[in-house]
Design a protein around this motif. Structure first.
Motif, PDB file in Angstrom:
ATOM      1  N   GLU A 119       0.852  -1.189   0.000  1.00 40.10           N
ATOM      2  CA  GLU A 119       0.000   0.000   0.000  1.00 40.10           C
ATOM      3  C   GLU A 119       0.886   1.237   0.000  1.00 40.10           C
ATOM      4  O   GLU A 119       1.507   1.552   1.012  1.00 40.10           O
ATOM      5  N   PRO A 120       0.951   1.954  -1.118  1.00 42.40           N
ATOM      6  CA  PRO A 120       1.829   3.128  -1.180  1.00 42.40           C
ATOM      7  C   PRO A 120       1.279   4.283  -0.348  1.00 42.40           C
ATOM      8  O   PRO A 120       0.102   4.612  -0.438  1.00 42.40           O
ATOM      9  N   ARG A 121       2.145   4.877   0.459  1.00 39.75           N
ATOM     10  CA  ARG A 121       1.746   6.025   1.266  1.00 39.75           C
ATOM     11  C   ARG A 121       2.694   7.199   1.090  1.00 39.75           C
ATOM     12  O   ARG A 121       2.267   8.334   1.148  1.00 39.75           O
ATOM     13  N   HIS A 122       3.968   6.914   0.928  1.00 40.34           N
ATOM     14  CA  HIS A 122       4.980   7.971   0.842  1.00 40.34           C
ATOM     15  C   HIS A 122       5.744   7.850  -0.479  1.00 40.34           C
ATOM     16  O   HIS A 122       5.648   6.849  -1.173  1.00 40.34           O
ATOM     17  N   TYR A 123       6.515   8.872  -0.760  1.00 42.13           N
ATOM     18  CA  TYR A 123       7.325   8.849  -1.978  1.00 42.13           C
ATOM     19  C   TYR A 123       8.369   7.730  -1.936  1.00 42.13           C
ATOM     20  O   TYR A 123       8.772   7.226  -2.972  1.00 42.13           O
ATOM     21  N   SER A 124       8.803   7.338  -0.760  1.00 42.22           N
ATOM     22  CA  SER A 124       9.751   6.224  -0.673  1.00 42.22           C
ATOM     23  C   SER A 124       9.106   4.926  -1.145  1.00 42.22           C
ATOM     24  O   SER A 124       9.768   4.088  -1.770  1.00 42.22           O
ATOM     25  N   ASP A 125       7.801   4.753  -0.872  1.00 41.44           N
ATOM     26  CA  ASP A 125       7.088   3.584  -1.380  1.00 41.44           C
ATOM     27  C   ASP A 125       6.998   3.612  -2.902  1.00 41.44           C
ATOM     28  O   ASP A 125       7.162   2.588  -3.562  1.00 41.44           O
ATOM     29  N   LEU A 126       6.746   4.793  -3.454  1.00 42.10           N
ATOM     30  CA  LEU A 126       6.714   4.948  -4.907  1.00 42.10           C
ATOM     31  C   LEU A 126       8.083   4.632  -5.513  1.00 42.10           C
ATOM     32  O   LEU A 126       8.173   3.971  -6.546  1.00 42.10           O
ATOM     33  N   ALA A 127       9.138   5.080  -4.861  1.00 41.55           N
ATOM     34  CA  ALA A 127      10.491   4.806  -5.352  1.00 41.55           C
ATOM     35  C   ALA A 127      10.775   3.307  -5.357  1.00 41.55           C
ATOM     36  O   ALA A 127      11.345   2.785  -6.329  1.00 41.55           O
ATOM     37  N   ASN A 128      10.368   2.608  -4.303  1.00 38.22           N
ATOM     38  CA  ASN A 128      10.578   1.162  -4.257  1.00 38.22           C
ATOM     39  C   ASN A 128       9.796   0.453  -5.352  1.00 38.22           C
ATOM     40  O   ASN A 128      10.316  -0.452  -6.011  1.00 38.22           O
ATOM     41  N   THR A 129       8.547   0.874  -5.565  1.00 43.27           N
ATOM     42  CA  THR A 129       7.724   0.254  -6.614  1.00 43.27           C
ATOM     43  C   THR A 129       8.320   0.505  -7.991  1.00 43.27           C
ATOM     44  O   THR A 129       8.409  -0.409  -8.814  1.00 43.27           O
ATOM     45  N   LEU A 130       8.738   1.746  -8.250  1.00 44.05           N
ATOM     46  CA  LEU A 130       9.335   2.054  -9.559  1.00 44.05           C
ATOM     47  C   LEU A 130      10.648   1.311  -9.762  1.00 44.05           C
ATOM     48  O   LEU A 130      10.944   0.866 -10.878  1.00 44.05           O
ATOM     49  N   ALA A 131      11.435   1.184  -8.710  1.00 43.07           N
ATOM     50  CA  ALA A 131      12.706   0.465  -8.838  1.00 43.07           C
ATOM     51  C   ALA A 131      12.471  -0.995  -9.209  1.00 43.07           C
ATOM     52  O   ALA A 131      13.146  -1.537 -10.099  1.00 43.07           O
ATOM     53  N   VAL A 132      11.510  -1.625  -8.550  1.00 44.47           N
ATOM     54  CA  VAL A 132      11.192  -3.027  -8.868  1.00 44.47           C
ATOM     55  C   VAL A 132      10.632  -3.129 -10.282  1.00 44.47           C
ATOM     56  O   VAL A 132      10.983  -4.034 -11.038  1.00 44.47           O
ATOM     57  N   ALA A 133       9.773  -2.181 -10.658  1.00 41.39           N
ATOM     58  CA  ALA A 133       9.177  -2.216 -11.999  1.00 41.39           C
ATOM     59  C   ALA A 133      10.243  -2.076 -13.074  1.00 41.39           C
ATOM     60  O   ALA A 133      10.203  -2.787 -14.088  1.00 41.39           O
ATOM     61  N   TYR A 134      11.185  -1.167 -12.885  1.00 43.07           N
ATOM     62  CA  TYR A 134      12.225  -0.986 -13.900  1.00 43.07           C
ATOM     63  C   TYR A 134      13.173  -2.178 -13.972  1.00 43.07           C
ATOM     64  O   TYR A 134      13.746  -2.446 -15.022  1.00 43.07           O
ATOM     65  N   LYS A 135      13.338  -2.886 -12.871  1.00 44.31           N
ATOM     66  CA  LYS A 135      14.216  -4.059 -12.901  1.00 44.31           C
ATOM     67  C   LYS A 135      13.527  -5.260 -13.530  1.00 44.31           C
ATOM     68  O   LYS A 135      14.167  -6.051 -14.220  1.00 44.31           O
ATOM     69  N   GLN A 136      12.222  -5.406 -13.277  1.00 45.82           N
ATOM     70  CA  GLN A 136      11.531  -6.637 -13.651  1.00 45.82           C
ATOM     71  C   GLN A 136      10.743  -6.550 -14.956  1.00 45.82           C
ATOM     72  O   GLN A 136      10.576  -7.556 -15.618  1.00 45.82           O
ATOM     73  N   LEU A 137      10.224  -5.367 -15.302  1.00 45.97           N
ATOM     74  CA  LEU A 137       9.385  -5.252 -16.495  1.00 45.97           C
ATOM     75  C   LEU A 137      10.198  -4.794 -17.693  1.00 45.97           C
ATOM     76  O   LEU A 137      11.321  -4.313 -17.550  1.00 45.97           O
ATOM     77  N   ASP A 138       9.597  -4.912 -18.880  1.00 48.56           N
ATOM     78  CA  ASP A 138      10.284  -4.434 -20.070  1.00 48.56           C
ATOM     79  C   ASP A 138      10.334  -2.910 -20.075  1.00 48.56           C
ATOM     80  O   ASP A 138       9.672  -2.246 -19.307  1.00 48.56           O
ATOM     81  N   LYS A 139      11.103  -2.367 -20.976  1.00 41.32           N
ATOM     82  CA  LYS A 139      11.380  -0.928 -20.969  1.00 41.32           C
ATOM     83  C   LYS A 139      10.193  -0.077 -21.412  1.00 41.32           C
ATOM     84  O   LYS A 139      10.192   1.124 -21.228  1.00 41.32           O
ATOM     85  N   THR A 140       9.177  -0.664 -21.987  1.00 43.99           N
ATOM     86  CA  THR A 140       8.049   0.114 -22.492  1.00 43.99           C
ATOM     87  C   THR A 140       6.869   0.164 -21.521  1.00 43.99           C
ATOM     88  O   THR A 140       5.826   0.690 -21.866  1.00 43.99           O
ATOM     89  N   PHE A 141       7.013  -0.338 -20.323  1.00 41.59           N
ATOM     90  CA  PHE A 141       5.869  -0.402 -19.424  1.00 41.59           C
ATOM     91  C   PHE A 141       5.408   0.975 -18.962  1.00 41.59           C
ATOM     92  O   PHE A 141       4.261   1.148 -18.580  1.00 41.59           O
ATOM     93  N   MET A 142       6.265   1.988 -19.036  1.00 33.64           N
ATOM     94  CA  MET A 142       5.900   3.326 -18.552  1.00 33.64           C
ATOM     95  C   MET A 142       5.153   4.140 -19.598  1.00 33.64           C
ATOM     96  O   MET A 142       4.535   5.141 -19.252  1.00 33.64           O
ATOM     97  N   ARG A 143       5.197   3.777 -20.850  1.00 31.82           N
ATOM     98  CA  ARG A 143       4.577   4.599 -21.900  1.00 31.82           C
ATOM     99  C   ARG A 143       3.092   4.859 -21.666  1.00 31.82           C
ATOM    100  O   ARG A 143       2.647   5.988 -21.831  1.00 31.82           O
ATOM    101  N   PRO A 144       2.288   3.875 -21.281  1.00 30.88           N
ATOM    102  CA  PRO A 144       0.877   4.189 -21.071  1.00 30.88           C
ATOM    103  C   PRO A 144       0.640   5.099 -19.860  1.00 30.88           C
ATOM    104  O   PRO A 144      -0.380   5.775 -19.783  1.00 30.88           O
ATOM    105  N   TRP A 145       1.555   5.144 -18.924  1.00 32.76           N
ATOM    106  CA  TRP A 145       1.341   5.889 -17.700  1.00 32.76           C
ATOM    107  C   TRP A 145       1.741   7.353 -17.836  1.00 32.76           C
ATOM    108  O   TRP A 145       1.290   8.195 -17.079  1.00 32.76           O
ATOM    109  N   LEU A 146       2.669   7.658 -18.727  1.00 31.32           N
ATOM    110  CA  LEU A 146       3.147   9.039 -18.814  1.00 31.32           C
ATOM    111  C   LEU A 146       2.518   9.796 -19.938  1.00 31.32           C
ATOM    112  O   LEU A 146       2.098   9.636 -20.873  1.00 31.32           O
TER     113      LEU A 146
END
Length: 146
Positions: A119-146
């Motif tokens: 459950e994200p509450r702080h920017y540190s939680d967002l940083a952890n989620t983004l770090a895991v996403a960039y390590k585990q997902l392909d490079k195009t996963f952010m295109r629909p979000w931005l």
């Protein structure tokens, strides 16, 4: 002692946050992290060089002002870590909480281990989620979000 804890938290946050060019228009963290790293690399030399030139031009009568300016120049990267420490413990706005939940759900749908944050509450939680996403997902996963 709280200032040292904030600096340490900011340093840790700068290590976790993924510095990616596609995040530049949305988050200030990329710019602050890059400028802080540049500051730690070049500002000590600039402080010494500035002090040397001021001592040769102005003389030893201005030693107090020269030391004050050196300390200010040397404190600039620490101010970046301080800002990052405050930012990491800042609560996320509702729009970013929903975005982080959707990103977390997308990672679970693709079978990514998401034990970092539930459950994200702080920017540190967002940083952890983004770090895991960039390590585990392909490079195009952010295109629909931005």
């Amino acid at each position: 002692m709280k200032i040292f804890a904030l600096l340490q938290e900011g340093r840790q946050y700068s290590l976790v946050w993924p510095v990616r060019p596609e995040l530049n228009p949305v988050f200030l963290e990329n710019k602050v992290i890059q400028l802080t790293a540049l500051g730690f690399r070049y500002l000590p030399g600039l402080a010494v060089l500035t002090a040397f030139f001021q001592l040769t031009m102005l003389g030893s009568g201005f030693t107090g002002q020269i030391l004050a300016m050196m300390l200010f120049i040397l404190s600039l990267p620490l101010q970046g870590w301080y800002w990052l420490g405050v930012r990491s413990s800042t609560r996320l706005p509702p729009a970013l909480i929903n975005w982080c939940r959707q990103l977390h759900q997308q990672m679970q749908e693709q079978g990514v281990e998401t034990s970092a944050v539930n459950e994200p509450r702080h920017y540190s939680d967002l940083a952890n989620t983004l770090a895991v996403a960039y390590k585990q997902l392909d490079k195009t996963f952010m295109r629909p979000w931005l």
